[in-house]
Every structure is written in structure tokens, then in C-alpha cells.
Design a protein around this motif. Sequence first.
Motif, mmCIF file in Angstrom:
data_model
loop_
_atom_site.group_PDB
_atom_site.id
_atom_site.type_symbol
_atom_site.label_atom_id
_atom_site.label_comp_id
_atom_site.label_asym_id
_atom_site.label_seq_id
_atom_site.Cartn_x
_atom_site.Cartn_y
_atom_site.Cartn_z
ATOM 1 N N GLU A 261 12.986 -1.322 5.619
ATOM 2 C CA GLU A 261 12.143 -0.722 4.590
ATOM 3 C C GLU A 261 12.982 -0.082 3.491
ATOM 4 O O GLU A 261 12.693 -0.227 2.303
ATOM 5 C CB GLU A 261 11.217 0.321 5.219
ATOM 6 C CG GLU A 261 10.237 0.968 4.250
ATOM 7 C CD GLU A 261 9.063 0.081 3.873
ATOM 8 O OE1 GLU A 261 8.295 0.469 2.972
ATOM 9 O OE2 GLU A 261 8.898 -1.000 4.490
ATOM 10 N N TRP A 265 13.150 -1.313 -0.553
ATOM 11 C CA TRP A 265 12.896 -0.496 -1.742
ATOM 12 C C TRP A 265 14.162 -0.302 -2.571
ATOM 13 O O TRP A 265 14.096 -0.188 -3.796
ATOM 14 C CB TRP A 265 12.284 0.842 -1.359
ATOM 15 C CG TRP A 265 10.832 0.702 -1.029
ATOM 16 C CD1 TRP A 265 10.232 0.825 0.184
ATOM 17 C CD2 TRP A 265 9.776 0.381 -1.949
ATOM 18 N NE1 TRP A 265 8.881 0.608 0.095
ATOM 19 C CE2 TRP A 265 8.572 0.334 -1.204
ATOM 20 C CE3 TRP A 265 9.727 0.125 -3.321
ATOM 21 C CZ2 TRP A 265 7.338 0.039 -1.791
ATOM 22 C CZ3 TRP A 265 8.507 -0.164 -3.909
ATOM 23 C CH2 TRP A 265 7.334 -0.207 -3.157
ATOM 24 N N TRP A 269 12.411 -1.801 -5.857
ATOM 25 C CA TRP A 269 11.701 -0.780 -6.631
ATOM 26 C C TRP A 269 11.734 -1.161 -8.108
ATOM 27 O O TRP A 269 12.751 -1.631 -8.616
ATOM 28 C CB TRP A 269 12.355 0.599 -6.431
ATOM 29 C CG TRP A 269 11.523 1.715 -6.976
ATOM 30 C CD1 TRP A 269 10.533 2.393 -6.340
ATOM 31 C CD2 TRP A 269 11.607 2.280 -8.305
ATOM 32 N NE1 TRP A 269 9.986 3.341 -7.172
ATOM 33 C CE2 TRP A 269 10.619 3.295 -8.389
ATOM 34 C CE3 TRP A 269 12.398 2.027 -9.415
ATOM 35 C CZ2 TRP A 269 10.424 4.057 -9.533
ATOM 36 C CZ3 TRP A 269 12.196 2.782 -10.563
ATOM 37 C CH2 TRP A 269 11.228 3.778 -10.612
ATOM 38 N N ARG A 298 8.498 -7.810 5.257
ATOM 39 C CA ARG A 298 8.154 -6.740 4.303
ATOM 40 C C ARG A 298 7.869 -7.321 2.922
ATOM 41 O O ARG A 298 6.934 -6.881 2.228
ATOM 42 C CB ARG A 298 9.297 -5.728 4.207
ATOM 43 C CG ARG A 298 9.001 -4.554 3.266
ATOM 44 C CD ARG A 298 7.797 -3.788 3.762
ATOM 45 N NE ARG A 298 7.423 -2.698 2.877
ATOM 46 C CZ ARG A 298 6.582 -2.809 1.854
ATOM 47 N NH1 ARG A 298 6.035 -3.996 1.554
ATOM 48 N NH2 ARG A 298 6.277 -1.756 1.120
ATOM 49 N N ALA A 302 4.273 -7.124 0.464
ATOM 50 C CA ALA A 302 4.294 -6.329 -0.767
ATOM 51 C C ALA A 302 3.098 -6.662 -1.656
ATOM 52 O O ALA A 302 2.737 -7.823 -1.813
ATOM 53 C CB ALA A 302 5.597 -6.581 -1.521
ATOM 54 N N ARG A 303 2.527 -5.633 -2.253
ATOM 55 C CA ARG A 303 1.368 -5.798 -3.127
ATOM 56 C C ARG A 303 1.851 -5.826 -4.585
ATOM 57 O O ARG A 303 2.317 -4.824 -5.111
ATOM 58 C CB ARG A 303 0.365 -4.675 -2.886
ATOM 59 C CG ARG A 303 -0.231 -4.709 -1.479
ATOM 60 C CD ARG A 303 -1.214 -3.565 -1.226
ATOM 61 N NE ARG A 303 -0.558 -2.276 -1.219
ATOM 62 C CZ ARG A 303 0.075 -1.749 -0.163
ATOM 63 N NH1 ARG A 303 0.161 -2.445 0.961
ATOM 64 N NH2 ARG A 303 0.626 -0.561 -0.213
ATOM 65 N N ASP A 311 -3.292 0.624 -4.979
ATOM 66 C CA ASP A 311 -2.364 0.221 -3.920
ATOM 67 C C ASP A 311 -1.314 -0.795 -4.358
ATOM 68 O O ASP A 311 -0.609 -1.343 -3.511
ATOM 69 C CB ASP A 311 -3.123 -0.340 -2.713
ATOM 70 C CG ASP A 311 -4.031 0.690 -2.064
ATOM 71 O OD1 ASP A 311 -3.684 1.880 -2.110
ATOM 72 O OD2 ASP A 311 -5.082 0.294 -1.523
ATOM 73 N N GLU A 313 2.196 -2.032 -5.379
ATOM 74 C CA GLU A 313 3.549 -1.514 -5.156
ATOM 75 C C GLU A 313 4.532 -1.986 -6.214
ATOM 76 O O GLU A 313 5.454 -1.255 -6.594
ATOM 77 C CB GLU A 313 4.054 -1.957 -3.783
ATOM 78 C CG GLU A 313 3.271 -1.376 -2.616
ATOM 79 C CD GLU A 313 3.785 -1.902 -1.288
ATOM 80 O OE1 GLU A 313 4.234 -1.085 -0.467
ATOM 81 O OE2 GLU A 313 3.741 -3.136 -1.084
ATOM 82 N N LEU A 314 4.369 -3.211 -6.673
ATOM 83 C CA LEU A 314 5.306 -3.801 -7.632
ATOM 84 C C LEU A 314 4.538 -4.375 -8.812
ATOM 85 O O LEU A 314 3.584 -5.127 -8.633
ATOM 86 C CB LEU A 314 6.121 -4.912 -6.969
ATOM 87 C CG LEU A 314 6.924 -4.538 -5.722
ATOM 88 C CD1 LEU A 314 7.593 -5.765 -5.135
ATOM 89 C CD2 LEU A 314 7.953 -3.466 -6.039
#
Length: 469
Positions: A261, A265, A269, A298, A302-303, A311, A313-314
Motif C-alpha cells: 500500500e 501511494w 499519488w 491494489r 484503484a478508483r 471516493d 483516488e486518482l
Amino acid sequence: MSKYSLYIDGDLISSDRYFDVINPATEEIVAQAPYASSAQVDAAIQAAHKAFPSWTKDESSRSVALKLAAEAIRKRSEDIAKLITLEQGRPIHFAIGEVAGAAATLEHYANFDLPPLLPLRSDSEKFVAIERRALGVVAAITPWNVPIILLILKVAPALKAGNTVVIKPSEFTPLSTLLLGEVLNGIFPAGVLNIISGDGEVGAQLSQHHLVKKITFTGSVATGKKLYAGAASDVKRLTLELGGNDAAIVLDDADPKAIAEKIFWGAFWNSGQICFAIKRVYVHERIFPQLLEALIERAKAARVGNGFEKDVELGPITNAIQFEKVKYFVADALKHGAKIHTGGAALAGPGYFYPPTIVTGVGEGVALVDEEQFGPVLPIIPFSDEKDAIRQANASPFGLGASVWTADAQRGLAVVRQLDVGLAWVNQHGDIHPGAPKGGFKWSGLGYEGGLRGYEEFSELQVVNAALN
């Protein structure tokens, strides 16, 4: 269509020319930004030059102004964050965090006290001391990936040290910076802070102006080299935070499930659009299959989407030019025998969306490994010999950051100290201590931002030597 204003000498002013700013999630026009004319660039610099003598004399007023600026930004944080998401693409909760960080940085420098420089000699016959002097007009040229916090990391120490500033944001994300002209209007005396916008020609005129004494720049190596060369004729002071190709080395005793995780990130990120993001991962062959599996799982979860959607994430890649570069790196890797485990192709439009992509089967000599992809694509490379992993990590003209992952932190420290980088982490990646300077080795930079070393980049030292009798 809304139009934004330049901020010059304490006034919000229009321009004869404007350019469109595109939302990378929709490919629609957000608003129009002013293209500063040559006369307006000169006016901003002249205003900063005129304001410098009085601004540099009163440090207490500078601290008060920085605190007021922090308060003003907090009051408009939602407006600023929305613009960041609209023009840059990052999910709104991350944009809100960026604005909060900018306000905190202003307060940090408002309260920043330099350690005193004690006299070298002070007696009845002689006084010898080292004193700090502000430079004058500072040109702050900022990038599109994290537009506000990277701006404030330059502007806050420059102003606290007694300089005046002319800001030029990236033409891809100028709106949030231009909004600061409205937000901060009246807090600083006229001319102390100026904001202009436009493309590279505007930046070139700003950086080459004879009244500009210092350039602080974050961006590409290619542009940094041009600034470096252009500054030579006038011997301007420079701080350059340039690109990176950060390596992560995962040793054989690391727990793949525990670190996956954090590595995800560290790499993805802001959709990988961070100078010191992890851009290549070297994994000991003993745990390579397990870590690869964990990262694939993972990445698939990822969203990815519009930063205003719940929600997510990217977000998207910020501009079409970078979008095409990312696609090129993947296509080139495939030509060299790469295996794509997740992603590997742009999502259906509109928008510059590219899913997190895990790649194996590539190594040295492939662009995805050797160059800075600055996007959501991560090569995972096995190794059997620790010394060779260190060699591969160092075999790069870049030297911004790197990390080592291990169950033994002392072992990690021993390895990371062998890496030719300015930012070295163990069992984490991207953590920036507020009191630490940030800079890179080799092509990754010149000078420092942050900490005492970064603050002192905005002043000269003057030796005062007086015979008293």
C-alpha cells in the motif's frame, strides 16, 4: 466565459490577450487566463523593485503579513481547492489538503526565526560581523502538478527574508495562482507580491530581466537547464528543483503485503505526477512474485475518475502533452518486451485518464526505466544481488529521491546512504519534514527549498568590518 486577472503593483488588471485553461477530466474550457504582455511583465518587475527598499527594512511587518495571508487563504480554501481540481485534476480532498498545507507553510515562515550570526570580533578596537542581506526581486516560476503548495514553498521564505516577488505559474494551471491575487489583495504593500501568467516566452522575459536577482523554479530538467544558461550572463542566483527518477529498493526481508500500500501511494499519488514519486521498483527475487501480486491487486482496485466524484483516488493526467508522453512510454516498453499486468491503455474519453499500470520485463536501456515518465506507470524489476540493485538505482542522471524497504531499519539506513539522492527514505517514500531542506543531486536540482538551508537561499551574506579606533 470567466476571465481572470493579473495582479501587478497591488491592482487586479486585465490583458489584451487571453488563453484557455482546460479541465483534464472533461477536456472542456474552465476559464481564460490573461497572457501578460511584455510591458506588463516589465511593470510587475518594476513594481517589485520599487517596493523592495521599504519591504526589506521591517521584519515584524513581514511576519504579520504572512500570518494574514495564511488566514485569507484558509477563508477561501474551498474556492482555491475547487480550481486546483478543475485545472489540475487531482481529487478534491487532496486539493483541500494542498491548500491547508500552503496556509500552514505561510504560518511556519511567519514564525521562522533565524539563529543569530554572532560577531566574529567585537571589542574597543574592531567590530567584525557577518550579516544577511535580502537579494531584491525574486522570480518564482512554478509547475502544474502541485500548483499552490509548491508556489508557497517559494514565496513564503522569499518574502520573510525581505525580498519582493513576481510569480509566473504554469500555463496549464494558472487559475488557482491568479485567484491568490484576489485573495491576498491588500495584505501586502503594493508591488511586494505580483502575479503574471502566460507561456514560456513570459517566463523567459521574467527570468532574463536585469532587475530580477534570483530565480526559484520547479519543473523539467530541460527548462531548468535553459534557465541555468540564461542566468549566466547576469550571474543571477538560482534554486532549481528539477525532475526525478526515484528508485525504490525492496530487500529480501521485507513483507510484501505490509509495504504494498505504501509503495502504491509512493508511486501513484497524483497519478504519478510528482517529482519524487517512485518511478521504478527493484525487488529482490525471493519476494518479487508476492510483491508484484500485491501491487497488481491494489492497482486494479484503484478508483480513477473526475476529482469531484465520490471516493475517487486518482484523477486524470493534467494535460494532453503529458498524456501523450505516458502513452509513448508504455508503447515503447511493449516494443522492448514488457508485460503489462494492469492498465496499459488510456480509458475511454473524454478526459486524460490513464489507469495505474504495472509493468515487468523491462530494465536498463528502456525509456520507461531510464527516463522520468511522470505518470501512473510503474516498472517492477527483480534483482538477486544487493550491490547490483544499488548500482542500477544510481545509474541515472537524476538524483532527487529514493527509498529502501526492509524489516531491519538499520540495514535500510546502510543501503540508502549509498544512493546518490538528496531525499533518502527507509520504509516510506515522500515524507517531507518541515524543518529539512529539500534538494536533488545531479540533474535533479541546484540549491534547496525548506529548512534553514532553503531559507538562506533567499539572502546574501555581507561581512561588516569596522575599525573603531
